[in-house]
Motif scaffolding. Structure first.
Motif, short mmCIF file in Angstrom:
data_model
loop_
_atom_site.label_atom_id
_atom_site.label_comp_id
_atom_site.label_asym_id
_atom_site.label_seq_id
_atom_site.Cartn_x
_atom_site.Cartn_y
_atom_site.Cartn_z
N LEU A 223 0.82 -1.22 0.00
CA LEU A 223 0.00 0.00 0.00
C LEU A 223 0.85 1.26 0.00
O LEU A 223 0.45 2.30 -0.52
N GLY A 224 2.03 1.14 0.57
CA GLY A 224 2.89 2.33 0.68
C GLY A 224 3.66 2.63 -0.59
O GLY A 224 4.03 3.78 -0.82
N THR A 225 3.94 1.60 -1.39
CA THR A 225 4.76 1.88 -2.58
C THR A 225 4.12 1.34 -3.87
O THR A 225 4.77 1.34 -4.92
N ASN A 226 2.89 0.85 -3.75
CA ASN A 226 2.14 0.45 -4.94
C ASN A 226 2.80 -0.68 -5.73
O ASN A 226 2.83 -0.65 -6.95
N VAL A 227 3.36 -1.67 -5.01
CA VAL A 227 3.85 -2.89 -5.67
C VAL A 227 2.83 -4.00 -5.41
O VAL A 227 2.12 -3.97 -4.40
N PRO A 228 2.71 -5.00 -6.30
CA PRO A 228 1.67 -6.02 -6.12
C PRO A 228 1.93 -6.99 -4.97
O PRO A 228 1.00 -7.59 -4.44
N MET A 229 3.17 -7.18 -4.59
CA MET A 229 3.49 -8.09 -3.47
C MET A 229 4.56 -7.46 -2.61
O MET A 229 5.47 -6.80 -3.13
N GLY A 230 4.46 -7.69 -1.29
CA GLY A 230 5.51 -7.24 -0.39
C GLY A 230 6.72 -8.17 -0.47
O GLY A 230 6.66 -9.23 -1.10
N PRO A 231 7.82 -7.82 0.22
CA PRO A 231 9.06 -8.58 0.07
C PRO A 231 8.98 -10.03 0.56
O PRO A 231 9.58 -10.92 -0.06
N LEU A 232 8.22 -10.28 1.64
CA LEU A 232 8.21 -11.64 2.19
C LEU A 232 7.34 -12.55 1.32
O LEU A 232 7.73 -13.68 1.00
N GLU A 233 6.20 -12.07 0.91
CA GLU A 233 5.36 -12.91 0.04
C GLU A 233 6.02 -13.10 -1.33
O GLU A 233 5.94 -14.17 -1.92
N LEU A 234 6.71 -12.08 -1.81
CA LEU A 234 7.39 -12.23 -3.10
C LEU A 234 8.53 -13.25 -2.99
O LEU A 234 8.73 -14.08 -3.88
N ALA A 235 9.26 -13.21 -1.88
CA ALA A 235 10.36 -14.18 -1.69
C ALA A 235 9.79 -15.61 -1.67
O ALA A 235 10.35 -16.52 -2.30
N ASP A 236 8.67 -15.81 -0.98
CA ASP A 236 8.02 -17.13 -0.96
C ASP A 236 7.63 -17.57 -2.37
O ASP A 236 7.75 -18.73 -2.74
N HIS A 237 7.16 -16.62 -3.13
CA HIS A 237 6.68 -16.86 -4.48
C HIS A 237 7.86 -17.23 -5.41
O HIS A 237 7.77 -18.16 -6.21
N ILE A 238 8.96 -16.52 -5.28
CA ILE A 238 10.15 -16.80 -6.11
C ILE A 238 10.78 -18.12 -5.70
O ILE A 238 11.25 -18.89 -6.56
N GLY A 239 10.78 -18.42 -4.42
CA GLY A 239 11.51 -19.58 -3.88
C GLY A 239 12.67 -19.04 -3.06
O GLY A 239 13.50 -18.29 -3.57
N LEU A 240 12.71 -19.42 -1.75
CA LEU A 240 13.73 -18.83 -0.88
C LEU A 240 15.13 -19.31 -1.27
O LEU A 240 16.11 -18.58 -1.12
N ASP A 241 15.23 -20.53 -1.79
CA ASP A 241 16.54 -21.03 -2.24
C ASP A 241 17.05 -20.23 -3.44
O ASP A 241 18.23 -19.87 -3.52
N ILE A 242 16.10 -19.90 -4.34
CA ILE A 242 16.48 -19.12 -5.52
C ILE A 242 16.94 -17.72 -5.07
O ILE A 242 17.94 -17.19 -5.55
N CYS A 243 16.20 -17.13 -4.11
CA CYS A 243 16.58 -15.80 -3.59
C CYS A 243 17.96 -15.86 -2.94
O CYS A 243 18.78 -14.95 -3.13
N LEU A 244 18.21 -16.94 -2.19
CA LEU A 244 19.51 -17.05 -1.51
C LEU A 244 20.64 -17.23 -2.53
O LEU A 244 21.68 -16.56 -2.43
N ASP A 245 20.43 -18.11 -3.50
CA ASP A 245 21.47 -18.30 -4.53
C ASP A 245 21.77 -16.97 -5.23
O ASP A 245 22.93 -16.60 -5.45
N ALA A 246 20.71 -16.27 -5.59
CA ALA A 246 20.88 -14.99 -6.30
C ALA A 246 21.61 -13.99 -5.41
O ALA A 246 22.55 -13.31 -5.86
N SER A 247 21.22 -13.94 -4.13
CA SER A 247 21.83 -12.97 -3.21
C SER A 247 23.30 -13.30 -3.00
O SER A 247 24.14 -12.40 -2.90
#
Ligand SMILES: NC(=O)c1ccc[n+]([C@@H]2O[C@H](COP(=O)([O-])OP(=O)(O)OC[C@H]3O[C@@H](n4cnc5c(N)ncnc54)[C@H](O)[C@@H]3O)[C@@H](O)[C@H]2O)c1
Length: 285
Positions: A223-247
């Motif tokens: 609601l504050g920045t007009n993105v469709p998903m917040g960071p935690l739900e988006l991370a779940d959606h991407i896959g936390l392993d994929i986020c970790l590998d990328a990071s």
């Protein structure tokens, strides 16, 4: 090099979140698709995911053909040799340089010499992946977004040796799948993940440090920045392993401002990888 009009059969390596999505959109656009994973159960899961995604699109009247007609164009296999007839291959296996280089070596062996080999990598260097094979000028990044059937954007990434007509083909092929493209040089994280991963990690750190509940972290950012998903739900959606590998790749290449959040590492170690395992920051059916 095989041009767009020569492409009849698309090979997809990996039947996971991205691979099955890419197979689905390619088959929907009329291509024959051969989708390969290492074990039959992964292939079957991928085919099931395609079936349910197409049924949902069909229920919304979003398809020009029946799901069955589209699925008939997709063959699932565990045999890399079945990619021999592919006119273009998109690799969407694990985000691991060694795995990708092995896959590209196999692809170079089984496909014809003029076939473009694309990778869906989120952050790994296209140039380094390509360096494992002789056909370096025919390697390009074709970075689809998740979920592939819904997201309209594709990032085309040019490696050091990528030939200009291969880059052009990557744009044209993605556009033929109904996508819009933009181009990034082969620099860590490209355009999207370079900016997205620190945002996700900061959201996880802020939650871990007690700034807000996970629901309020996500609601605040939505609601504050007009993105469709917040960071935690988006991370779940991407896959936390994929986020970790990328990071981790970004951290290694670009330094401490890209350090992965501790809680992200802990969840991956626990096997809670997000939507695909039924549990990440949230729980899923
Ligand atoms: N998940 C996302 O949001 C997202 C978005 C864009 C790009 N990507 C990238 O796409 C790629 C795939 O990610 P994903 O989310 O689909 O992962 P995933 O874990 O859902 O699927 C990966 C699949 O690759 C298979 N695999 C592993 N080694 C293989 C091999 N040698 N040959 C064939 N298959 C093999 C695994 O068995 C698995 O089924 C990664 O490079 C990732 O960084 C992911």
């Amino acid at each position: 090099m095989r041009g767009l009009s020569d492409i009849r059969t698309v090979g997809v390596v990996g039947a996971g979140t991205m691979g099955n999505g890419i197979a689905q959109v390619a088959a929907t656009a009329g291509y024959d698709v051969v989708m390969r994973d290492i074990e039959r159960r992964f292939v079957d899961n991928g085919l099931e995911a395609i079936d349910s995604s197409l049924s949902r699109l069909d229920a919304k009247d979003d398809l020009d053909e029946s799901p069955d007609a589209i699925e008939d164009r997709i063959t699932g296999t565990t045999d890399i040799g079945d990619l021999a007839d592919a006119d273009l291959v998109v690799e969407a296996a694990l985000e691991d340089m060694e795995v990708k280089q092995d896959v590209f070596e196999d692809l170079e062996d089984v496909t014809d010499d003029d076939v473009v080999l694309a990778t869906n990598t989120s952050t790994l260097s296209i140039t380094t992946i390509a360096s494992a094979i002789d056909r370096e000028e025919l390697v390009v990044g074709l970075h689809f977004m998740n979920p592939v059937p819904i997201m309209t954007g594709v990032e085309v990434v040019t490696g050091e040796k990528t030939a200009p007509d291969v880059t052009d083909l990557a744009h044209a092929f993605a556009e033929d799948l109904g996508k819009e493209t933009w181009e990034s040089d082969d620099k860590p994280g490209f355009v999207t993940n370079r900016v997205l991963m620190p945002w996700i990690n900061e959201g996880i750190r802020a939650y871990d440090e007690g700034v807000a509940s996970k629901e309020d972290m996500d609601k605040g950012m939505k609601l504050g920045t007009n993105v469709p998903m917040g960071p935690l739900e988006l991370a779940d959606h991407i896959g936390l392993d994929i986020c970790l590998d990328a990071s981790e790749t970004l951290h290694e290449e670009l330094g401490d401002r890209y350090k992965p959040a501790y809680l992200l590492k802990r969840k991956v170690a626990a096997g809670d990888l997000g939507k695909k395992t039924g549990k990440g920051f949230y729980e899923y059916d």
